[in-house]
Design a protein around this motif. Structure first.
Motif, PDB file in Angstrom:
ATOM      1  N   ALA A  56       0.847  -1.191   0.000  1.00 51.43           N
ATOM      2  CA  ALA A  56       0.000   0.000   0.000  1.00 51.43           C
ATOM      3  C   ALA A  56       0.882   1.240   0.000  1.00 51.43           C
ATOM      4  CB  ALA A  56      -0.893  -0.016   1.241  1.00 51.43           C
ATOM      5  N   TYR A  57       0.244   2.385  -0.009  1.00 43.55           N
ATOM      6  CA  TYR A  57       0.955   3.650   0.128  1.00 43.55           C
ATOM      7  C   TYR A  57       0.026   4.629   0.844  1.00 43.55           C
ATOM      8  CZ  TYR A  57      -1.578   4.364  -4.288  1.00 43.55           C
ATOM      9  OH  TYR A  57      -2.535   4.420  -5.263  1.00 43.55           O
ATOM     10  N   PRO A  58       0.593   5.643   1.511  1.00 40.32           N
ATOM     11  CA  PRO A  58      -0.230   6.577   2.284  1.00 40.32           C
ATOM     12  C   PRO A  58      -1.157   7.404   1.384  1.00 40.32           C
ATOM     13  CG  PRO A  58       2.114   6.953   2.689  1.00 40.32           C
ATOM     14  CD  PRO A  58       2.011   5.931   1.619  1.00 40.32           C
ATOM     15  N   PHE A  76      12.828   5.145   2.868  1.00 45.20           N
ATOM     16  CA  PHE A  76      11.626   4.304   2.875  1.00 45.20           C
ATOM     17  C   PHE A  76      10.765   4.476   1.627  1.00 45.20           C
ATOM     18  CE2 PHE A  76      12.118   5.070   7.624  1.00 45.20           C
ATOM     19  CZ  PHE A  76      12.795   3.881   7.818  1.00 45.20           C
ATOM     20  N   ARG A  77      11.193   5.322   0.727  1.00 46.03           N
ATOM     21  CA  ARG A  77      10.401   5.631  -0.467  1.00 46.03           C
ATOM     22  C   ARG A  77      10.154   4.393  -1.329  1.00 46.03           C
ATOM     23  NH1 ARG A  77       9.481   9.941  -4.362  1.00 46.03           N
ATOM     24  NH2 ARG A  77      10.291   9.255  -6.363  1.00 46.03           N
ATOM     25  N   ALA A  99       6.781   4.891   1.450  1.00 41.61           N
ATOM     26  CA  ALA A  99       6.690   6.257   1.972  1.00 41.61           C
ATOM     27  C   ALA A  99       6.562   7.227   0.813  1.00 41.61           C
ATOM     28  CB  ALA A  99       7.898   6.592   2.829  1.00 41.61           C
ATOM     29  N   ALA A 100       5.638   6.939  -0.087  1.00 42.31           N
ATOM     30  CA  ALA A 100       5.388   7.798  -1.241  1.00 42.31           C
ATOM     31  C   ALA A 100       3.881   7.855  -1.471  1.00 42.31           C
ATOM     32  CB  ALA A 100       6.086   7.241  -2.471  1.00 42.31           C
ATOM     33  N   VAL A 101       3.370   9.028  -1.761  1.00 44.94           N
ATOM     34  CA  VAL A 101       1.953   9.184  -2.066  1.00 44.94           C
ATOM     35  C   VAL A 101       1.734   8.930  -3.553  1.00 44.94           C
ATOM     36  CG1 VAL A 101       1.482  10.738  -0.134  1.00 44.94           C
ATOM     37  CG2 VAL A 101       2.179  11.688  -2.336  1.00 44.94           C
ATOM     38  N   GLU A 102       0.475   8.857  -3.944  1.00 43.80           N
ATOM     39  CA  GLU A 102       0.128   8.495  -5.320  1.00 43.80           C
ATOM     40  C   GLU A 102       0.789   9.396  -6.363  1.00 43.80           C
ATOM     41  OE1 GLU A 102      -4.076   8.530  -7.286  1.00 43.80           O
ATOM     42  OE2 GLU A 102      -3.826   6.694  -6.103  1.00 43.80           O
ATOM     43  N   ALA A 103       0.795  10.695  -6.128  1.00 43.28           N
ATOM     44  CA  ALA A 103       1.400  11.622  -7.100  1.00 43.28           C
ATOM     45  C   ALA A 103       2.880  11.297  -7.316  1.00 43.28           C
ATOM     46  CB  ALA A 103       1.237  13.061  -6.621  1.00 43.28           C
TER      47      ALA A 103
END
Length: 191
Positions: A56-58, A76-77, A99-103
């Protein structure tokens, strides 16, 4: 939903504790020895308890800021960290997160996507899990970059969406000629 104000002493202290716990979890739970021992238990249990790993991702930057020291974010990316688990049919799925958001995921280079895929595959092999799944846009982005050769998740998602549409049409007494619009997923369902 309003963000939690960080000026309150108790909340600020809890945020710092959470950040330290996340670093500790990443160090303890994302190493060969821990994953190998867990995998050995999984294989020797007679019935595989850990069936799948899920990446998953935040949802947004606030989550990352609340749970991670920002200087460590680049580490952690592309390195999935153990986040939790859920139970389906008495089998565990371990949840890992980047540690990466969708964008940011849309902006990942091919080598970064290869690193994510390699790290998730390594985790899956060490745990002895049968399945590996990914949240959101990750499978589509990896497929477009040529990191994944096929995407069985895509086919399953399309099948589930079609079945849900048929169920709603049937429940509402509507025929198959009724137009259906699916809103969401930024147009990535089935791509």
């Amino acid at each position: 939903m309003r963000p939690i104000p960080m000026s309150h002493g108790r909340i600020k202290g809890w945020v710092v504790i959470t950040k330290y716990l996340n670093v500790l979890m990443h160090i303890v739970c994302n190493n060969r020895i821990f994953l190998g021992a867990l995998g050995l238990l999984n294989r020797c249990s007679g019935r595989r308890l850990i069936d799948s790993v899920f990446l998953a991702y935040p949802a947004n930057e606030n989550i990352i800021r609340r749970h991670m020291f920002l200087p460590l974010r680049s580490v952690f990316r592309t390195s999935p960290g153990l986040l939790g688990f859920f139970l389906v049919n008495r089998r565990l799925t371990l949840i890992f997160s980047l540690a990466a958001v969708e964008a940011e995921i849309f902006q990942f280079s091919r080598p970064e996507l290869v690193t994510v895929q390699r790290n998730l595959g390594r985790i899956q092999r060490r745990l002895g899990a049968k399945h590996r799944t990914m949240a959101g846009v990750l499978p589509s982005v990896m497929l477009r970059a040529g990191v994944l050769q096929d995407n069985p998740q895509r086919d399953a998602t399309v099948h589930i969406v079609c079945a849900a549409v048929e169920a709603v049409l049937g429940r509402e007494g509507l025929g198959p000629a009724v137009p259906v619009v699916i809103v969401g997923a930024l147009g990535h369902i089935g791509q």
